[in-house]
Design an enzyme around this catalytic site. Structure first.
Site, mmCIF file in Angstrom:
data_model
loop_
_atom_site.group_PDB
_atom_site.id
_atom_site.type_symbol
_atom_site.label_atom_id
_atom_site.label_comp_id
_atom_site.label_asym_id
_atom_site.label_seq_id
_atom_site.Cartn_x
_atom_site.Cartn_y
_atom_site.Cartn_z
ATOM 1 N N CYS A 9 31.675 41.601 37.821
ATOM 2 C CA CYS A 9 32.481 42.206 36.747
ATOM 3 C C CYS A 9 33.383 43.289 37.331
ATOM 4 O O CYS A 9 34.554 43.404 36.949
ATOM 5 C CB CYS A 9 31.584 42.814 35.670
ATOM 6 N N ASP A 32 34.683 35.067 49.801
ATOM 7 C CA ASP A 32 33.289 35.515 49.951
ATOM 8 C C ASP A 32 33.196 36.427 51.178
ATOM 9 O O ASP A 32 33.786 36.143 52.221
ATOM 10 C CB ASP A 32 32.387 34.288 50.123
ATOM 11 N N HIS A 48 31.614 38.285 31.518
ATOM 12 C CA HIS A 48 30.288 38.197 32.139
ATOM 13 C C HIS A 48 29.471 37.082 31.494
ATOM 14 O O HIS A 48 29.060 37.171 30.343
ATOM 15 C CB HIS A 48 29.525 39.524 32.031
ATOM 16 N N ASN A 88 25.148 27.936 42.137
ATOM 17 C CA ASN A 88 23.710 28.132 42.200
ATOM 18 C C ASN A 88 23.234 28.721 40.877
ATOM 19 O O ASN A 88 23.894 29.588 40.307
ATOM 20 C CB ASN A 88 23.359 29.067 43.363
ATOM 21 N N GLY A 94 18.835 29.567 44.128
ATOM 22 C CA GLY A 94 19.415 30.433 45.156
ATOM 23 C C GLY A 94 20.525 31.341 44.660
ATOM 24 O O GLY A 94 21.354 31.812 45.453
ATOM 25 N N THR A 96 22.033 34.642 43.800
ATOM 26 C CA THR A 96 21.752 36.053 44.120
ATOM 27 C C THR A 96 22.588 37.004 43.267
ATOM 28 O O THR A 96 22.190 38.147 43.058
ATOM 29 C CB THR A 96 22.013 36.350 45.611
ATOM 30 N N HIS A 99 26.218 36.584 37.919
ATOM 31 C CA HIS A 99 27.483 36.381 37.195
ATOM 32 C C HIS A 99 27.997 35.029 37.680
ATOM 33 O O HIS A 99 28.200 34.851 38.895
ATOM 34 C CB HIS A 99 28.450 37.530 37.522
ATOM 35 N N HIS A 101 29.443 31.928 39.174
ATOM 36 C CA HIS A 101 30.484 31.754 40.190
ATOM 37 C C HIS A 101 30.380 30.359 40.767
ATOM 38 O O HIS A 101 29.290 29.808 40.923
ATOM 39 C CB HIS A 101 30.374 32.815 41.295
ATOM 40 N N HIS A 103 31.296 28.368 44.140
ATOM 41 C CA HIS A 103 31.706 28.460 45.535
ATOM 42 C C HIS A 103 32.643 27.286 45.833
ATOM 43 O O HIS A 103 32.320 26.140 45.513
ATOM 44 C CB HIS A 103 30.501 28.311 46.474
HETATM 45 P P1 5GP Z 1 24.960 33.100 45.215
HETATM 46 O O1 5GP Z 1 23.965 33.295 46.319
HETATM 47 O O2 5GP Z 1 24.607 33.952 44.009
HETATM 48 O O3 5GP Z 1 25.231 31.679 44.842
HETATM 49 O O4 5GP Z 1 26.329 33.610 45.785
HETATM 50 C C1 5GP Z 1 26.703 34.947 45.827
HETATM 51 C C2 5GP Z 1 27.779 35.064 46.854
HETATM 52 O O5 5GP Z 1 28.444 36.287 46.650
HETATM 53 C C3 5GP Z 1 27.276 35.058 48.297
HETATM 54 O O6 5GP Z 1 27.893 33.998 48.990
HETATM 55 C C4 5GP Z 1 27.675 36.426 48.814
HETATM 56 O O7 5GP Z 1 28.094 36.400 50.172
HETATM 57 C C5 5GP Z 1 28.795 36.827 47.888
HETATM 58 N N1 5GP Z 1 28.930 38.247 47.660
HETATM 59 C C6 5GP Z 1 27.938 39.123 47.369
HETATM 60 N N2 5GP Z 1 28.444 40.355 47.172
HETATM 61 C C7 5GP Z 1 29.783 40.249 47.328
HETATM 62 C C8 5GP Z 1 30.849 41.194 47.230
HETATM 63 O O8 5GP Z 1 30.677 42.380 46.950
HETATM 64 N N3 5GP Z 1 32.111 40.719 47.457
HETATM 65 C C9 5GP Z 1 32.349 39.415 47.752
HETATM 66 N N4 5GP Z 1 33.614 39.055 47.942
HETATM 67 N N5 5GP Z 1 31.367 38.502 47.844
HETATM 68 C C10 5GP Z 1 30.098 38.916 47.636
HETATM 69 ZN ZN ZN Z 2 29.381 40.235 35.516
#
Ligand code: 5GP
Ligand code: ZN
Length: 115
Positions: A9, A32, A48, A88, A94, A96, A99, A101, A103
């Site tokens: 957000c 990323d 959100h 994810n 997986g 993390t 919010h 997203h 990839h």
């Molecule tokens: P998830 O694991 O939730 O599918 O993907 C989260 C992604 O967000 C990860 O690939 C991680 O590298 C990326 N990420 C986490 N924090 C930040 C951030 O502050 N800025 C950016 N640009 N990417 C982030």
């Molecule tokens: Zn959010």
């Protein structure tokens, strides 16, 4: 997690910096910080939404999948050779950052099955 605690957000509102790749009224896309491929972009709704399990706005879903992701992939030069789109969901999925997203990963051969 409430949206006020949510890093994505804050990226969408530009309270946190990011390497912006695309933005419009509803969606933001940025690189990323820990890229898993030569091209690794995250596409998020400005609103959100925790994951696709909470995604009820069909217009937004279609906008992301039909308009935004193909547009970004084309701009990144990934359309011809192909790429991967991943979202994810939850702990075992997986996820993390809570919010939604998507990839976009490309620029190398992908493996299957994923880890
Ligand atoms: P998830 O694991 O939730 O599918 O993907 C989260 C992604 O967000 C990860 O690939 C991680 O590298 C990326 N990420 C986490 N924090 C930040 C951030 O502050 N800025 C950016 N640009 N990417 C982030
Ligand atoms: Zn959010």
């Amino acid at each position: 997690m409430s949206s006020s605690d949510c890093i994505f957000c804050k990226i969408a509102s530009k309270d946190l910096p990011s390497e912006l790749v695309y933005e419009d009224k509803h969606v933001v896309a940025f690189s990323d910080t820990t890229p898993q491929a030569p091209k690794h972009v995250l596409v998020i709704p400005r609103e959100h939404v925790e994951s696709i399990m909470e995604l009820s706005d069909k217009e937004l879903a279609a906008h992301i999948l039909v308009d935004v992701i193909p547009h970004i992939a084309t701009n990144l030069g990934l359309a011809e050779k192909g790429f991967r789109v991943v979202t994810n969901v939850g702990e075992q999925g997986g996820q993390t950052v809570k919010h939604l997203h998507f990839h976009i990963l490309g620029g190398r051969d992908m493996q299957w099955p994923p880890g």
